[in-house]
Design a protein around this motif. Structure first.
Motif, PDB file in Angstrom:
ATOM      1  N   PRO A  39       0.829  -1.213   0.000  1.00 12.69           N
ATOM      2  CA  PRO A  39       0.000   0.000   0.000  1.00 12.69           C
ATOM      3  C   PRO A  39       0.861   1.261   0.000  1.00 12.69           C
ATOM      4  O   PRO A  39       1.842   1.356   0.725  1.00 12.69           O
ATOM      5  N   ASN A  40       0.459   2.236  -0.822  1.00 14.58           N
ATOM      6  CA  ASN A  40       1.127   3.540  -0.893  1.00 14.58           C
ATOM      7  C   ASN A  40       0.062   4.601  -0.665  1.00 14.58           C
ATOM      8  O   ASN A  40      -0.766   4.859  -1.544  1.00 14.58           O
ATOM      9  N   VAL A  41       0.085   5.198   0.521  1.00 16.89           N
ATOM     10  CA  VAL A  41      -1.000   6.105   0.897  1.00 16.89           C
ATOM     11  C   VAL A  41      -0.908   7.418   0.129  1.00 16.89           C
ATOM     12  O   VAL A  41      -1.924   7.991  -0.258  1.00 16.89           O
ATOM     13  N   GLU A  55      -1.428   0.635  11.201  1.00 17.17           N
ATOM     14  CA  GLU A  55      -2.720   0.022  10.907  1.00 17.17           C
ATOM     15  C   GLU A  55      -3.387   0.838   9.804  1.00 17.17           C
ATOM     16  O   GLU A  55      -3.355   2.070   9.825  1.00 17.17           O
ATOM     17  N   PHE A  56      -3.988   0.174   8.851  1.00 17.56           N
ATOM     18  CA  PHE A  56      -4.672   0.869   7.761  1.00 17.56           C
ATOM     19  C   PHE A  56      -6.164   0.877   8.023  1.00 17.56           C
ATOM     20  O   PHE A  56      -6.751  -0.141   8.379  1.00 17.56           O
ATOM     21  N   LYS A  57      -6.741   2.062   7.835  1.00 13.77           N
ATOM     22  CA  LYS A  57      -8.192   2.173   8.016  1.00 13.77           C
ATOM     23  C   LYS A  57      -8.779   2.841   6.788  1.00 13.77           C
ATOM     24  O   LYS A  57      -8.123   3.626   6.107  1.00 13.77           O
ATOM     25  N   ARG A  58     -10.055   2.571   6.554  1.00 14.62           N
ATOM     26  CA  ARG A  58     -10.707   3.079   5.343  1.00 14.62           C
ATOM     27  C   ARG A  58     -10.797   4.586   5.383  1.00 14.62           C
ATOM     28  O   ARG A  58     -11.172   5.172   6.390  1.00 14.62           O
ATOM     29  N   LYS A  59     -10.498   5.203   4.248  1.00 14.34           N
ATOM     30  CA  LYS A  59     -10.587   6.654   4.129  1.00 14.34           C
ATOM     31  C   LYS A  59     -12.049   7.040   4.026  1.00 14.34           C
ATOM     32  O   LYS A  59     -12.818   6.405   3.300  1.00 14.34           O
ATOM     33  N   ASP A  75      -2.236   6.808  -3.199  1.00 14.25           N
ATOM     34  CA  ASP A  75      -3.543   6.143  -3.115  1.00 14.25           C
ATOM     35  C   ASP A  75      -3.585   4.962  -4.081  1.00 14.25           C
ATOM     36  O   ASP A  75      -4.575   4.715  -4.766  1.00 14.25           O
ATOM     37  N   ALA A  76      -2.468   4.250  -4.150  1.00 15.31           N
ATOM     38  CA  ALA A  76      -2.367   3.114  -5.077  1.00 15.31           C
ATOM     39  C   ALA A  76      -1.433   2.087  -4.451  1.00 15.31           C
ATOM     40  O   ALA A  76      -1.145   2.145  -3.259  1.00 15.31           O
ATOM     41  N   PHE A  77      -0.962   1.145  -5.256  1.00 14.53           N
ATOM     42  CA  PHE A  77      -0.130   0.049  -4.749  1.00 14.53           C
ATOM     43  C   PHE A  77       1.230   0.086  -5.412  1.00 14.53           C
ATOM     44  O   PHE A  77       1.380   0.495  -6.556  1.00 14.53           O
TER      45      PHE A  77
END
Lengths: 435, 262
Positions: free
Chosen positions: A281-283, A415-419, A286-288
């Protein structure tokens, strides 16, 4: 869980993978290394002697022959006490146990013997064709040809060689002994007929399954544009087999796996193995992104020498990027760890496989960066041909944080959370519409 | 001739099957309400279901937005869209709607997809890495609270919770020996809060009882062991069984008689 709860006489399935069953796996080769290994381990790892005061009530289990066990109980005893798998089908074993030891070719059935005679006559004919074709090739190669026709001559020699290989297959394809040997796992993969049978068996189901997994999980085209698998792969972590696309616990994939690469054409060749994760994940974007977890070249594989322990490859001449444990951070989607087997280029004249200069690649610096590793560029630069692919998946589990800490990877506590997506503005209608 | 004509005219009025001189007009039936009003075209009439496109090509949508309502699949869900249970096409990601065909995916189908930027189009080029959307933000995980660091509340006098050192032993109940179970039953607490034997123990109980009886030189069998081929023994067993059954039936009938009398 159900099995643990009601202890007692519950049948233990031989193929059950929920329990620890480290059974020797049958391979194709004639030397049957699996059985040799088990014999060695039997000799080396004797069961510890019972303590002095203990009374051994259970009688010593009798030794069973893997060729003649036909009841389920006997098979289980063979596997559990002697650690050998039974040979062939149960019907065959029962037949061998109940009849006298007549060799297959001398079975006293008239129709069978007549058929054998026909097949043997045909085989003689095919061997004659092979001899004639070999002479033809030698004579044609010896011919002098004008330089502008050299290419045509080489093409014709290649075609004749291909025809010769076909004839070799035709000579053996109708032999029932060859079929039996292959099915019992005694086939020698140095011989073209056994390679063909093994290839056919792989293509009939397991290759189709592999392609389905690769396509449905979009490994192709995310990592490489297209692939036509020609070699079969078998991946195992810590001795446990992993099927294509399986989820692997992070603690199991902490150490480098063992990969079996099975080619179906003759000769030794050099492979490059690369493990790429396209789901980093690349925040900011907003992609991979891509990350390379392993890269090694100049691995010598032949149809009989198929096993590669990725953790034991040489640092100087083979490994470019050592094994990085697979990890999926919390909240991120599952990470697809795709494994590619790339055949190294052949040199023009001699047909020798070219080695990749690992030191030069390391010095170059472009392909030593794990993050943002571009496999398409690597394949094009070194003229590699993708011939095999495998896949396993990983996600956040209890051991991931520990694995990341031990490997010194930054981000074990991320931790990743939904935007939150802003809702679209709606014009509020008058109250009549909302009644 | 004249007489014949007179006779003809006289008789013609009496004849039944002559061509009628002047036929009266037929009275036709016409009802006020038409048959078609009952059934024939009723199905097509009714309130309109407001099907069709709800978002046009190029419109910005957010996840969940309905893009197309349809009966059946006139349109299929393409990139980043999903289809609901009534074939409604919904958006899966925030982006811009695209209506397109993708012959590589299917030769004749029409798709609805979503792109992330206004200048992108669908279908995506073949063999290219897919455009994907993350939609996540990274956060620091809170520090895990370690139990040892919790300070006891002042003046409570209660000790902190100590987890049990050894797992709870499974409770076992031993029943006294009865005529049915001479050795006595051992019941353990099973999941679901029931005290019972395990199924294999129940299944083997008959075998065990027979083994225990045989150890004492007796048997629990009602009949002797079966010897294949010994017809005399088989006849004796069958005769004994029939006699027993008749006796049991007779006893039952006697009880019934007694009840009826009462």
């Amino acid at each position: 869980m159900a099995l643990d709860r009601s202890a007692g006489r519950l049948a233990r399935c031989i193929r059950c993978t929920r329990h620890e069953r480290t059974l020797p796996i049958r391979t194709f080769t004639t030397t049957a290394p699996s059985r040799l290994e088990t014999q060695e381990t039997q000799a080396s790892s004797e069961p510890p002697p019972p303590p002095a005061g203990a009374t051994t009530d259970a009688p010593k289990p009798r030794l069973r022959d893997p060729n003649t066990v036909s009841t389920r109980a006997a098979e289980q005893q063979l596997i559990q006490h002697q650690r050998i798998t039974p040979v062939g089908s149960r019907r065959r074993r029962a037949a061998i146990a109940s009849t006298s030891n007549i060799p297959f070719s001398e079975l006293p059935y008239q129709c069978f013997q007549e058929a054998r005679a026909v097949l043997q006559a045909d085989r003689k004919q095919k061997l004659e064709h092979i001899r004639v074709q070999r002479e033809r090739i030698e004579r044609f190669k010896a011919k002098d040809v004008a330089p502008q026709d050299e290419a045509h001559k080489e093409k014709k020699v290649a075609d004749m060689r291909r025809r010769l290989e076909e004839q070799k297959i035709l000579a053996d394809i109708n032999d029932p002994v060859v079929k039996r040997k292959f099915e019992d796992g005694e086939g020698d993969l140095n011989k073209p007929i056994y390679r063909l049978l093994a290839d056919r068996q792989w293509r009939s189901y397991r290759r189709t399954l592999l392609l389905q997994r690769i396509t449905q999980m979009n490994v192709v085209p995310d990592v490489l544009p297209a692939i036509d698998p020609v070699v079969s792969t078998a991946l195992s972590f810590a001795g446990k087999r992993v099927q294509h696309g399986d989820f692997v616990d992070s603690r199991m994939s902490e150490l480098a796996p063992s990969l079996q690469i099975q080619p179906y054409d003759k000769g030794k060749r050099l492979y490059t193995v690369v493990v790429v994760n396209p789901d980093v994940p690349n925040v900011q974007k907003d992609a991979f992104d891509y990350r390379c977890h392993f890269l090694a070249s100049n691995i010598e594989i032949s149809p009989t020498d198929t096993r590669v322990r990725l953790g034991l490859l040489g640092e100087e001449g083979q490994v470019i990027l050592p094994w990085l444990p697979a990890y999926g951070q919390k909240g991120a989607p599952y990470q697809r760890m795709s494994m590619f087997v790339l055949e190294q280029a052949k040199s023009e004249g001699g047909g020798e496989f070219q080695t990749i200069d690992v030191a030069a690649v390391k010095a170059g610096g472009k392909y030593t960066q794990r993050h943002g590793f571009n496999l398409r560029s690597f394949v094009d630069k070194h003229l590699l041909k993708p011939v095999g692919v495998d896949l396993f998946r990983t996600k956040w589990d209890e051991g991931t944080a520990g694995v990341m800490q031990r490997a010194g990877i930054v981000g074990w506590d991320v931790e990743f959370k939904r935007k939150r997506v802003e809702p679209l503005p709606y014009k509020r209608m008058d109250s009549v519409r909302y009644r | 001739m004249a007489t014949l004509a007179c006779l003809e005219s006289a008789l013609s009025s009496l004849r039944i099957t002559n061509k009628p001189a002047a036929s009266l007009p037929r009275i036709t039936l016409r009802n006020a309400s038409h048959q078609a009003q009952g059934r024939a075209n009723k199905a097509k009439q009714g309130p309109g279901k407001r099907l069709g496109a709800k978002k046009t090509g190029g419109e910005y949508v957010i996840p969940g937005n309905i893009i197309f309502k349809q009966r059946g699949t006139l349109w299929f869900a393409g990139d980043n869209c999903f289809m609901g249970r009534d074939h409604t096409i919904h958006a899966g990601v925030p982006g811009y709607v695209r209506y397109y065909r993708d012959p590589a995916r299917h030769p004749t189908r029409k798709f609805i997809g979503i792109v992330f930027q206004k200048d992108q189009s669908l279908p995506q080029p073949t063999h290219a890495a897919r455009r994907r959307h993350l939609g996540l933000l990274a956060y620091q995980m809170p520090e895990p609270v370690v139990e040892a660091e919790i300070e006891e509340p002042l003046g409570s006098g209660l000790t902190s919770y100590q987890p049990p050192s050894a797992p709870r032993q499974p409770t076992t109940i031993n029943l006294k020996p009865t005529t049915n179970n001479p050795q006595g039953l051992q019941l353990t607490l099973r999941p679901g809060y029931q005290y019972r034997q395990s199924n294999y123990e129940i299944g083997r109980s008959a075998e065990r009882k027979e083994a225990a009886a045989q150890a004492k030189g007796k048997t629990t069998r009602a009949y002797n062991d079966y010897k294949p081929g010994d017809r005399f023994a088989a006849w004796r067993k069958s005769a004994l069984r029939i006699a027993r059954n008749n006796e049991r039936k007779a006893m039952g009938r006697g009880n019934k008689g007694a009840k009826a009398k009462k």
